[in-house]
Motif scaffolding. Structure first.
Motif, PDB file in Angstrom:
ATOM      1  N   MET B  80      -2.657  14.912  64.387  1.00 54.08           N
ATOM      2  CA  MET B  80      -2.283  13.577  64.834  1.00 54.08           C
ATOM      3  C   MET B  80      -3.404  12.574  64.643  1.00 54.08           C
ATOM      4  SD  MET B  80       0.814  13.453  65.483  1.00 54.08           S
ATOM      5  CE  MET B  80       0.932  11.842  66.232  1.00 54.08           C
ATOM      6  N   LYS B  81      -4.629  13.047  64.767  1.00 54.83           N
ATOM      7  CA  LYS B  81      -5.746  12.133  64.546  1.00 54.83           C
ATOM      8  C   LYS B  81      -5.665  11.571  63.127  1.00 54.83           C
ATOM      9  CE  LYS B  81      -8.956  14.143  66.995  1.00 54.83           C
ATOM     10  NZ  LYS B  81     -10.060  15.118  67.154  1.00 54.83           N
ATOM     11  N   VAL B  82      -5.477  12.465  62.172  1.00 51.41           N
ATOM     12  CA  VAL B  82      -5.370  12.060  60.762  1.00 51.41           C
ATOM     13  C   VAL B  82      -4.181  11.131  60.560  1.00 51.41           C
ATOM     14  CG1 VAL B  82      -5.003  12.931  58.430  1.00 51.41           C
ATOM     15  CG2 VAL B  82      -6.417  14.230  60.042  1.00 51.41           C
ATOM     16  N   ALA B  85      -4.658   7.628  62.063  1.00 49.36           N
ATOM     17  CA  ALA B  85      -5.582   6.861  61.226  1.00 49.36           C
ATOM     18  C   ALA B  85      -4.850   6.326  59.995  1.00 49.36           C
ATOM     19  CB  ALA B  85      -6.753   7.749  60.802  1.00 49.36           C
ATOM     20  N   ALA B  86      -4.014   7.172  59.418  1.00 50.68           N
ATOM     21  CA  ALA B  86      -3.278   6.755  58.222  1.00 50.68           C
ATOM     22  C   ALA B  86      -2.387   5.558  58.527  1.00 50.68           C
ATOM     23  CB  ALA B  86      -2.440   7.917  57.706  1.00 50.68           C
ATOM     24  N   PHE B  87      -1.745   5.592  59.663  1.00 51.17           N
ATOM     25  CA  PHE B  87      -0.834   4.490  59.993  1.00 51.17           C
ATOM     26  C   PHE B  87      -1.596   3.191  60.213  1.00 51.17           C
ATOM     27  CE2 PHE B  87       2.532   7.597  60.546  1.00 51.17           C
ATOM     28  CZ  PHE B  87       3.609   6.896  60.040  1.00 51.17           C
ATOM     29  N   ARG B 100       3.061   6.072  49.499  1.00 51.17           N
ATOM     30  CA  ARG B 100       2.201   6.985  48.751  1.00 51.17           C
ATOM     31  C   ARG B 100       1.076   7.516  49.637  1.00 51.17           C
ATOM     32  NH1 ARG B 100       1.423   8.139  43.713  1.00 51.17           N
ATOM     33  NH2 ARG B 100       2.976   6.552  43.173  1.00 51.17           N
ATOM     34  N   ARG B 101       0.467   6.614  50.379  1.00 49.70           N
ATOM     35  CA  ARG B 101      -0.641   7.046  51.261  1.00 49.70           C
ATOM     36  C   ARG B 101      -0.139   8.016  52.335  1.00 49.70           C
ATOM     37  NH1 ARG B 101      -4.495   8.986  51.782  1.00 49.70           N
ATOM     38  NH2 ARG B 101      -6.034   8.717  53.456  1.00 49.70           N
ATOM     39  N   ALA B 106       0.402  13.321  54.740  1.00 49.81           N
ATOM     40  CA  ALA B 106       1.269  14.370  55.295  1.00 49.81           C
ATOM     41  C   ALA B 106       0.960  15.718  54.664  1.00 49.81           C
ATOM     42  CB  ALA B 106       2.738  14.011  55.078  1.00 49.81           C
ATOM     43  N   ILE B 107       0.834  15.705  53.336  1.00 50.27           N
ATOM     44  CA  ILE B 107       0.516  16.967  52.665  1.00 50.27           C
ATOM     45  C   ILE B 107      -0.863  17.462  53.082  1.00 50.27           C
ATOM     46  CG2 ILE B 107       0.034  18.002  50.414  1.00 50.27           C
ATOM     47  CD1 ILE B 107       2.298  16.350  49.254  1.00 50.27           C
ATOM     48  N   GLU B 108      -1.835  16.548  53.116  1.00 47.69           N
ATOM     49  CA  GLU B 108      -3.189  16.941  53.557  1.00 47.69           C
ATOM     50  C   GLU B 108      -3.171  17.512  54.964  1.00 47.69           C
ATOM     51  OE1 GLU B 108      -5.655  13.525  51.056  1.00 47.69           O
ATOM     52  OE2 GLU B 108      -5.655  13.523  53.255  1.00 47.69           O
TER      53      GLU B 108
END
Lengths: 207, 207, 207, 207
Positions: B80-82, B85-87, B100-101, B106-108
DNA sequence: AATGAATGAGGATTCATTCAT
DNA sequence: CATGAATGAATCCTCATTCAT
C-alpha cells in the motif's frame, strides 16, 4: 523433497454400488468443504456424512487430498463442459457478439455452486499441481487463441499470445470478482451492465 | 457458529527487545510459510526458526492465525505504501500516462516478495476477515474512483463505480497472473509488453 | 461464562472390545487419580496405563473431565446400589433398628474403595454439576423422608424436611469423617462404638 | 516420592510496603480463586490483578501453592478467632445454652466469605498437609472436649473422645451443608430453625 | 468389499518459574 | 527490591490412516 499425498482415485468404480459410494463421498466432501472449510474437513467426518465407513473411503481414495482433488476435478469438468460448448457456439460469430457470449458464460460458469467454487479456488494451490486444472487452463487459452486467429481480420495487428493472456485475464478477473462480491444478490440488470462493460473492455482492446 | 481463532497481536511491543522478538517471529513465519506452506507452518517450528521459545511466541501472538495475519498486514502495508505513492504521483497526469504508471506499479507491487505474496493470497480467505486487507481494497477503489472523476473530461461518459470495478479488476488480474506464471523469469521486455498492452486495454476502455 | 469441558461419554460401547477398552480406561483413571491426584492425571498417562492409545481414549471420552465424571458415576452407582438395598431392607423396621442399619451401611458404603472415595469427593465440585451425584443426593433425601413419614408414629412431631436434612447431615458426617481419619486402621470394635453412638444421636433426635 | 511444592511464605514482610504487596497478592488470589476456580488461577494473573510483577510475587511466595496456602491460613485464622471467642464465652454456660451458641457460631463462621470457603474447602486436600488447618481441627476438638469434661455432670456417662467426635461431626455437617445449599438465600427464620434442631440433636445426644 | 476400532505422531497452547536488567 | 520478557516442559486433543474381523 516434501512428501506429497497421492491424488489418483483408487479404482474406476465401474460397479453401480461403487459408483454410488464414490458419489456419496464426493458429495459429502463438497458439502463439508463448503460448510466447514478445508481444515475441518476430516476423512472420518466425510465418511460419516457419506454414510460410509472410513475404511470404504480409503478403498476408493488413497488420501484426503485425492478426495478433494476429485471434487475439484468434477467441478472443473462441469465448468469446462459449459465453456467448451460456448466456444463451439461462438466460433463463427463476429468479435463483439462472441466476446459478449463468452463473458456471459464466464460469469455463469463461476456461478455454478459459487460457495464450492470459492473454497476450491483457495485449495487448488494447496493440493499440488492439479493436472486437470492446469490442462483446463491451457485448453481455455488454446480455445481463445484459436478464436482470435480465426478472426484476425476483425482485429488490429497484435501478438496472439499476448492478446490471449490479456483477454483471459480480464474476463476471468471480472467473473471472479463478481463471485467474491456477494454472488447471491446479483440482479439481472447488474449482470447485464457487467457484461456490457467487460465486452466493451475486451472488444475495445482487440480492435 | 464457527470458532475463529483470535488474530489481534497481544502486546504492542514497544521495548527494543520485544520489537526484535516480534520481528524475528514475523520473519520466521514468512519464511516457513513460503518454504513449507500453511499446513506445515507450526508454532513450534516458527519459534524454533525465530530462535525464540514457543512461550515468547504466545506472549505476542494469541494464535498461529494472528501471526499469519500480522505477516499479511505487514506485506499489505508495504504494497500500500507503494500504491499510495503512485497515486500521489499520478494525480495530475493525463489518463494514458497515469494508467501506464499505475499498471507498472501494480506489477511491481505484486513482485515484492512474490512467493510470499502467492502464499498469503491463498491464506487471506482462511484467516477470516482481515480488516486491513479489506480496508486496502476499499482504499484502492476510492483512489481509482477519485482519479477517474478528476479526469472525467478525458473520458467518455461512464458510471464511475462500474468503471472503477472494471479497471481495478483488469489491472489486478494482469498483475496477479503475472506473479503466478513464473514471476522469476520475467524479462524487462516482457514486462514492457505487458504494461503496454494492459495500458491499451484500460485506456481504450475509458476513452 | 466459564467454558466447561464436556462430560458425556462419546459412544455406548456396545461391542465387547469397546467395552473392554472403556473398562480399562476407567480402571486406569481411578488408579492414577488415587496414586497421583487430579492435577497429575493426564490423558496420555491414563491411556498408557490402560494399555490403549490416546486416540482410543478420545474415541470414548470427549475430555479428561468426562473420564473422571464416568469414574465418579461408576463409584456412585456402586454406593447407591448398597444404599437402596438398605432402604428396602429397612422399610418396616422400627426406628432404632432401622437407623442402626442405615448408619452401618453409610459407613460401609463410604469404605468402598476409600482412597478413591476421598479423591472423588474432592473432584466432584470441580467437574461441574454431576447430574448423577445430585440425583443420588436427592434420592437419598427422598428415601429418608419416605421412611420418616412411614414411621411418623414412633417419632415426636417434627417437620419432615428438617428432620431429613438433620439426619442425613449427621449420618453422612460421621461416615465421611470416619473415612478421612485413617479408614484403614478402623477396628471392628471402633466401628461398633461409632454405630452405637450415631444411632443414639439420631434416634434421640427423632424421638 | 511425589515432589511437593514449598508452601511457607518467603519473608515475614515486616516492612510496610512489603505488607501491602503481600496483602494485595492474597486479596487477588482469593478473588481469582472465587471467580475462576483453582485451575484457572495462574500466578501471572494473580500478579496482574494484584498490580504487582510476577517477579515480586515470587519474592514473597515460593510457589503458587504457598499463595493458596496463605489464603487458606488467613481464612482459617478469621474463623478460628470467632470460634475461640465463642468457647470463651460459653465455658460456664449450661449445655443447652452453650450448644445453641456454638451451633450458631459454627453456621456464622461458615458464612464468612462463603464462596471462598467453598473453594478453599475443595483445595485444602490438594495443597498437601496444611499444618494450620489440621492444628485448628485439633484445637476445636480440644476445646469441645474441654467443655464437655467441665460439664460432665450435666451429661450422661459417655466417652469424651467419642462424644467430641460425634458432636463436632454433627455440628460441622449442618454448618457445612448449609453453606453448600445456597448460602445466600438463607432467611433468619430458617437459620433459627436449623439452630434449634441441631441444638436438640446434640443436646439430646449428650444427655 | 465393508466395517470401525485402534493407532500415535504431531500440533496448539498454557503457565509456573527464572533471571538479566 | 522490582520488573516482565523469556523459557520450555507438559498437557490436551485431532485426524489421517491401517488392519483385524
Amino acid at each position: 523433497m516434501a512428501r506429497v499425498p497421492p491424488t489418483k482415485p483408487r479404482k474406476n468404480a465401474l460397479q453401480a454400488r461403487s459408483r454410488a459410494t464414490v458419489d456419496a463421498l464426493l458429495e459429502a466432501t463438497a458439502r463439508i468443504l463448503v460448510r466447514e472449510g478445508f481444515e475441518k474437513t476430516s476423512t472420518n467426518r466425510i465418511a460419516e456424512i457419506a454414510g460410509v465407513s472410513v475404511g470404504s473411503l480409503y478403498q476408493y481414495f488413497p488420501s484426503k487430498e485425492a478426495l478433494v482433488a476429485a471434487v475439484i476435478e468434477r467441478h472443473n469438468d462441469e465448468i469446462m463442459k459449459v465453456v467448451r460448448a460456448a466456444f463451439v457456439e461462438v466460433t463463427d460469430m463476429p468479435i463483439e457478439k462472441a466476446v459478449r457470449r463468452l463473458v456471459t458464460v464466464a460469469i455463469e460458469a463461476h456461478h455454478i455452486d459459487p460457495d464450492l467454487h470459492r473454497i476450491l479456488a483457495e485449495q487448488i494451490p494447496r493440493i499440488g499441481q492439479l493436472k486437470d486444472v492446469e490442462a483446463s487452463n491451457r485448453e481455455v487459452h488454446a480455445l481463445v487463441r484459436a478464436y482470435l486467429e480465426r478472426h484476425r481480420k476483425e482485429m488490429r495487428k497484435i501478438d496472439p499470445d499476448i492478446a490471449t493472456f490479456i483477454c483471459v485475464s480480464a474476463i476471468e478477473a471480472v467473473a471472479h470478482n463478481t463471485v467474491l462480491n456477494g454472488a447471491e444478490m446479483l440482479t439481472e440488470k447488474m449482470v447485464k451492465v457487467l457484461v456490457d462493460e467487460t465486452t466493451r473492455l475486451v472488444v475495445g482492446y482487440l480492435r
